[in-house]
Write an enzyme that holds these catalytic residues in place. Sequence first.
Site, PDB file in Angstrom:
ATOM      1  N   HIS A  11       0.806  -1.224   0.000  1.00 32.19           N
ATOM      2  CA  HIS A  11       0.000   0.000   0.000  1.00 32.19           C
ATOM      3  C   HIS A  11       0.836   1.269   0.000  1.00 32.19           C
ATOM      4  O   HIS A  11       0.296   2.357   0.184  1.00 32.19           O
ATOM      5  CB  HIS A  11      -0.941   0.027   1.205  1.00 32.19           C
ATOM      6  CG  HIS A  11      -1.986  -1.030   1.160  1.00 32.19           C
ATOM      7  ND1 HIS A  11      -2.813  -1.287   2.210  1.00 32.19           N
ATOM      8  CD2 HIS A  11      -2.319  -1.904   0.192  1.00 32.19           C
ATOM      9  CE1 HIS A  11      -3.613  -2.285   1.892  1.00 32.19           C
ATOM     10  NE2 HIS A  11      -3.329  -2.682   0.677  1.00 32.19           N
TER      11      HIS A  11
ATOM     12  N   ILE B 162       0.854   6.963   0.417  1.00 31.74           N
ATOM     13  CA  ILE B 162       0.278   5.829   1.115  1.00 31.74           C
ATOM     14  C   ILE B 162      -1.181   5.685   0.716  1.00 31.74           C
ATOM     15  O   ILE B 162      -1.921   6.670   0.696  1.00 31.74           O
ATOM     16  CB  ILE B 162       0.351   6.039   2.648  1.00 31.74           C
ATOM     17  CG1 ILE B 162       1.781   6.368   3.070  1.00 31.74           C
ATOM     18  CG2 ILE B 162      -0.157   4.805   3.387  1.00 31.74           C
ATOM     19  CD1 ILE B 162       1.873   7.029   4.425  1.00 31.74           C
ATOM     20  N   CYS B 163      -1.580   4.472   0.418  1.00 30.94           N
ATOM     21  CA  CYS B 163      -2.980   4.206   0.117  1.00 30.94           C
ATOM     22  C   CYS B 163      -3.611   3.635   1.379  1.00 30.94           C
ATOM     23  O   CYS B 163      -3.546   2.440   1.634  1.00 30.94           O
ATOM     24  CB  CYS B 163      -3.083   3.223  -1.037  1.00 30.94           C
ATOM     25  SG  CYS B 163      -4.750   2.674  -1.362  1.00 30.94           S
ATOM     26  N   ALA B 164      -4.136   4.510   2.220  1.00 31.95           N
ATOM     27  CA  ALA B 164      -4.763   4.064   3.468  1.00 31.95           C
ATOM     28  C   ALA B 164      -6.052   4.848   3.644  1.00 31.95           C
ATOM     29  O   ALA B 164      -6.053   6.077   3.552  1.00 31.95           O
ATOM     30  CB  ALA B 164      -3.825   4.303   4.654  1.00 31.95           C
TER      31      ALA B 164
ATOM     32  N   PHE C  13      -7.596   7.512  -4.033  1.00 32.28           N
ATOM     33  CA  PHE C  13      -7.221   6.101  -3.943  1.00 32.28           C
ATOM     34  C   PHE C  13      -8.477   5.243  -3.886  1.00 32.28           C
ATOM     35  O   PHE C  13      -9.526   5.686  -3.429  1.00 32.28           O
ATOM     36  CB  PHE C  13      -6.397   5.860  -2.678  1.00 32.28           C
ATOM     37  CG  PHE C  13      -5.027   6.451  -2.720  1.00 32.28           C
ATOM     38  CD1 PHE C  13      -4.006   5.821  -3.391  1.00 32.28           C
ATOM     39  CD2 PHE C  13      -4.762   7.646  -2.071  1.00 32.28           C
ATOM     40  CE1 PHE C  13      -2.737   6.371  -3.416  1.00 32.28           C
ATOM     41  CE2 PHE C  13      -3.490   8.202  -2.094  1.00 32.28           C
ATOM     42  CZ  PHE C  13      -2.476   7.554  -2.777  1.00 32.28           C
TER      43      PHE C  13
END
Lengths: 364, 153
Positions: free
Chosen positions: B85, B92-94, B146
């Site tokens: 991620h 960051i893909c959160a 995202f």
Amino acid sequence: MSSDALERWLASDVHDPSDFPKSASALRDLDASLRCNICGELYNAPVTLTCGHCFCSVCVREAIQVKAECPTCRKQTNESHIRSNPQIEAAVDGWKSSRALVLRLCLEEETRHNAPPFTTKAAAESRKKRKLSPDSASNSTTPEVSAGRTDGSTSSSQEVTVIDSEELVDCPMCTKRVQMKRINTHIDSGCRSPLRSDDERPRSKGAQKNAWSKILDRKGKGKERDDDWTPVPKASYQVLKDKQVKDLLIDQQLPTTGDRNAWIARHQRWVLIWNANLDQQPKQRKTISELRIELKRWEETRSKAKKAPEVDSAAAYEIANKAQFDRLIAAARPKKSGKIPRQSVHSPDDDYSSTKENDVIVLD
Amino acid sequence: MAAIASRRLAKELKEIHTQGCPVGIQLLSADNFEEWHLSLEVMGESQYQGEVFALKFRFESQYPISAPAVQFIVNERYTSPVHPHVYSNGHICASILGNEWSPVLSVIGVCVTLQSMLASCKKKERPPDNDRYVRHAPDNPKQTRFHYHDDTV
């Protein structure tokens, strides 16, 4: 802001549960429990949602505008679920006026506890401390806050199972009670149409207030003020014409400078702070002029924040963003030579198909 | 910067100074209320044993109503962790940094979440679309939309 200024500011007036020493962890917990988890301040006009979580009225109204859920537990919610919480408000008032004293006693206790066993030297030290204490006492003058009166009359929502067309329901926009059969006309009119059938002829707000105060004359005092404290309904701006939006502002005696978007933002904010103010005990409420000043300040900080990314010097901007420019130029070149890169993320069609396989889209 | 944002950040900073950070997290710099740097290390057994990363937080004037822009710092000293991620440019893909952000979250709260995100990683690899994303990525990760599809790691 330089780091020095920051430290000074930190030391000055930002209070926090960690002001209390570690040994008094229960007091830390108490202090934390009376603070809003959004702004970190002691509750200002505390309100509760249906899940029971409590926030400052302004904070939670702002948060709900962005996302209609409880910030703590993510349970779905909306503005009509907001109930003021006079009990917590009273507790906060009491704590506000006693916090400085409790903190001082606590810190004194801590120093006494940490002092070495009683010797002549220690005695001399403690005398010195005693000399110092009047000073520290004068520093921590407790703010004069009168405890808010609580009449415990929180409105409780009733479950309605079968909705008859005559039945009163909560308007989702203004949260007023409206007859089911009239709800559509009511919303279409921007929440201005009469609420009940026996209210056919539109009465002025003042007349309405008088009528109600005759029925519910619980507290006579404090009512003399000419401020008319009834909730202002939210408006469905998208169905209103420019003139109607402008009229909303004129109704509230707000300035009509700027464009339509500015009017909407202004009215929205005004409704928010106005209604949040109503969640406070009458004694604590801000006056209309205070609210106006608050609105003005809000608009000023907002326009400042918007202006921030302005480019001062084109040359400096070019240098600072050179990397990005170079990348964009490099990305654009293949297109010029007739070859469209396979993995273009810029066309909307491509974006759509890419969402299935990949987990990002770049917004242009 | 709105008064609420700076007061709230001041409180967070004060708490960090008096209570300290959780294990593995350290404040590197917080000289203003626009940008903070923190270091992040995964404690105990994990794929990232012995690696130290740095996070950059950027705050808007609507903080904490709007989420901070958070990314791993990539420079001579720090790299971006290899994680499904996390992109090689540090983005960051959160979901908690995007549509799942809640104003009750804090800087330390975000650090702890990212720490556990790294700790639970089974296999070190880059996101499948890393190269493509990094080529076109905006400077601010908040401008990327995202898609949060995987909650296992």
